[in-house]
Design a protein around this motif. Structure first.
Motif, short mmCIF file in Angstrom:
data_model
loop_
_atom_site.label_atom_id
_atom_site.label_comp_id
_atom_site.label_asym_id
_atom_site.label_seq_id
_atom_site.Cartn_x
_atom_site.Cartn_y
_atom_site.Cartn_z
N ARG A 122 1.89 -6.11 0.30
CA ARG A 122 0.70 -6.94 0.34
C ARG A 122 -0.51 -6.40 0.70
N ALA B 183 -6.17 -10.11 -9.32
CA ALA B 183 -6.78 -10.26 -7.94
C ALA B 183 -8.18 -10.55 -7.86
N LEU C 126 -8.99 1.25 -1.12
CA LEU C 126 -9.53 1.99 -0.15
C LEU C 126 -9.13 3.34 -0.04
N LEU D 122 -17.52 -3.33 6.13
CA LEU D 122 -18.27 -3.92 4.99
C LEU D 122 -19.49 -4.83 5.54
N LEU E 267 -14.66 -10.72 -0.25
CA LEU E 267 -15.93 -9.94 -0.92
C LEU E 267 -16.41 -10.56 -2.04
N GLU F 29 -8.69 -9.94 0.80
CA GLU F 29 -10.05 -9.29 0.83
C GLU F 29 -10.84 -9.48 -0.41
N PHE F 30 -10.21 -9.57 -1.58
CA PHE F 30 -10.98 -9.90 -2.76
C PHE F 30 -11.89 -11.12 -2.86
N ALA G 190 -2.22 -10.15 -0.15
CA ALA G 190 -2.89 -9.25 -1.24
C ALA G 190 -4.18 -9.94 -1.72
N ASN H 268 -9.17 -3.83 6.83
CA ASN H 268 -9.68 -3.24 5.50
C ASN H 268 -11.16 -3.61 5.16
N LEU H 269 -11.41 -4.97 5.95
CA LEU H 269 -12.76 -5.30 5.69
C LEU H 269 -13.81 -4.72 6.52
N VAL I 227 -13.00 0.13 -11.04
CA VAL I 227 -13.69 -0.88 -10.08
C VAL I 227 -14.63 -0.08 -8.99
#
Lengths: 359, 359
Positions: free
Chosen positions: B337, A118, B344, A185, A154, A150-151, A147, A181-182, A22
């Motif tokens: 989660r 995911a 990352l 971006l 994106l 974020e996928f 979980a 986490n994002l 990935v």
């Protein structure tokens, strides 16, 4: 496709190999390429041998097998759903899958699918939204920041050009983690204090919560005309996210009706309530969105063909790569009918090195 | 049970590890111990979540998934059946399986099952014969001398004390190989030139042929009173071995009627033809053999609980052993989660060693 190999060997993609696949592809590129495979297989819908997933329910969860075949390839996924798992540091959902050659029945690939699921869930949501969401949508509400969140973010940026994200979760720490986490971006992210606040100004509303119960994440008054709802979290009997009144105002699109009637939001409706199959929209047999005021709802539960697409994509990407391990999974006797002879030869070999088979 | 392990790791038994496990145990001891697990699970029949196997048929074969659960453990097997495979040096049947913990849905074990299936099929045949065959049987005819044959011979010697074996196969080379493979094990072996010759004097007749067609391996005049027929080869729609008239004279015992009606010899009979479930004989709820002249027929097709038993047995035998590999099969993020965060962190780690994730 990996190079020619011994008949006993099946390539295996570990969690680590999947992460590296990935990351070396780029997560958004991976999502975009994967979405193309998902969409291509929806276009070939009639070719598939389809069956609702086979579920084994227990007190705290479910274990499911999801097979699908297009006549040339066969795939299945093993997936569990155990919401209480997080208390013991485990994942709610874990998965792995196998892709096989239909002509020989031999497995071609064993792969981790926790991460891959995911990704394919998000890719499928984006494919559906591409055909159903209002044109030019730039803002998405994302309710449930676990979980899957974020996928989803994106995939919607990569495939639909979403720029603004409005996050809400009953657990503020989940929202904060998702935001963090994002954060690098380039999305405009707003952390909201309620679902009501999150949906303000959003053309697309994604729900991806995890509680195994009939919940009302969205109530009727929160849904204005023209929005697209991407309902991801309601995906097993007794687990829904939307108030029934929303369903009655929406045009509902589903993957495979026999499965969605049991698992999706529409388990709240009469068994003959009209729904449209997504593949018919993708192939142009049916119109998707028909007006600016129509509420479209993708009642996503996750179907076996999407896992098939994901494994097919990953298998194609392995071509020329060394990013897999080799598993000695299949017996390969010198003479095909002589399975017992394999044991005898192993025993004979062990007489020269007895430690080989001592306990 | 393997010692405490990381949550991402699933123990894997390769073909080589399985051979060594069988050889270090001793093949006959392995069959005897495995048969005890199979029998124990037949005694617990009511506990099981049972379903006929899920088959995906194609022109040259079939791919099947066989799940079963007793409420504490869950198992499934992947198995194909492709008779033409031997032409390309492949096995007609290959298999692998997974044992899982129902409470968490997490896999406990991934194992090759090509060899293990051959062993469990033979063990199940012997369990059935223990309850159905005439007492004191010493001679077995073994018709069809392919991959399953030696395992049947050893299981029947180990569990029933069979001393004399009468072999027949349409391919004399198969008979010769079977005879040679068994030659040092103390059985009196007679290679026969016809099925008629093979059944002479046999109290037990085992058929284990592989052609995917309605065949007549045994005709009615070959079956005398009092014999036990162990029909192993007829195991999918359109594939049978016995003449219908034999069935009409026999008391028929089956594993799981909904599956056997479709796949077994009894596909030749009316859907309501009386059959007895093997578990009822094993638990004593029903009588098995009732007279010296009765013909008993075990119409074996192979049921998911037997694979469950086999995986449960092998898993128990792993206790304290190092005879397995460790597969990085399950994503195990630091925080359950935070699946995306795993990616990352992997990416951040790769910035120190960029070759990690380059293509």
């Amino acid at each position: 496709m990996p190079a020619e190999q011994n008949l006993n060997i099946v390539p295996f993609i570990s969690v680590e190999n999947m992460m590296d696949l990935v990351l070396s592809t780029g997560t958004e590129t991976f999502l975009k390429e994967l979405a193309a495979y998902v969409e291509e297989d929806f276009r070939r819908w009639d070719l598939f041998d389809k069956v609702a997933r086979i579920a084994s329910h227990s007190r705290d969860g479910v274990i499911e097998l999801m097979p699908a075949s297009d006549g040339a390839l066969y795939a299945f996924k093993y997936v569990n759903g155990h919401p209480k798992n997080t208390k013991s540091g485990r994942q709610t959902v874990t998965a792995f899958g196998v892709l096989s050659d239909v002509d020989s029945g031999y497995p071609l690939l064993l792969s981790e699918m926790t991460i891959l699921t995911a990704l394919r869930t998000a890719a499928t949501s984006a494919v559906a939204a591409k055909h159903l969401a209002p044109k030019g949508a730039k803002t998405m509400a994302l309710i449930g920041n676990g979980a899957q969140s974020e996928f989803q973010a994106l995939a919607f940026r990569s495939l639909l050009g979403i720029e603004n994200l409005r996050l809400y979760d009953i657990d503020p720490a989940a929202t904060e983690r998702c935001r963090r986490n994002l954060s690098h971006l380039g999305l405009n992210i707003t952390a909201c204090r309620s679902a009501e606040e999150a949906v303000e100004g959003a053309q697309i509303i994604t729900t991806a919560t995890a509680d195994k119960q009939n919940a009302t994440i969205l109530s009727d008054n929160m849904i204005g005309p023209g929005v697209h709802i991407n309902a991801v979290g309601g995906d097993c009997p007794g687990k829904t996210e939307l108030h029934r009144d929303i369903l009655l105002r929406s045009s509902i699109f589903v993957e495979y009706p026999p499965q969605t009637r049991v698992e999706g939001e529409i388990q709240q409706l009469a068994p003959d309530h009209p729904v449209t199959e997504l593949w018919k929209v993708i192939t142009g047999q049916t119109t998707g969105r028909e007006s600016d005021t129509q509420i479209t709802l993708f009642d996503s539960v996750g179907f076996a063909t999407e896992d098939f697409s994901a494994l097919r994509y990953v298998y194609d990407k392995l071509n020329g790569s060394t990013r897999f391990e080799k598993l000695d999974l299949l017996a390969d006797p010198d003479e095909p009918r002589d399975l017992f002879g394999m044991l005898l030869r192993r025993q004979a070999a062990a007489q020269n090195s007895p430690e080989m088979i001592t306990a």
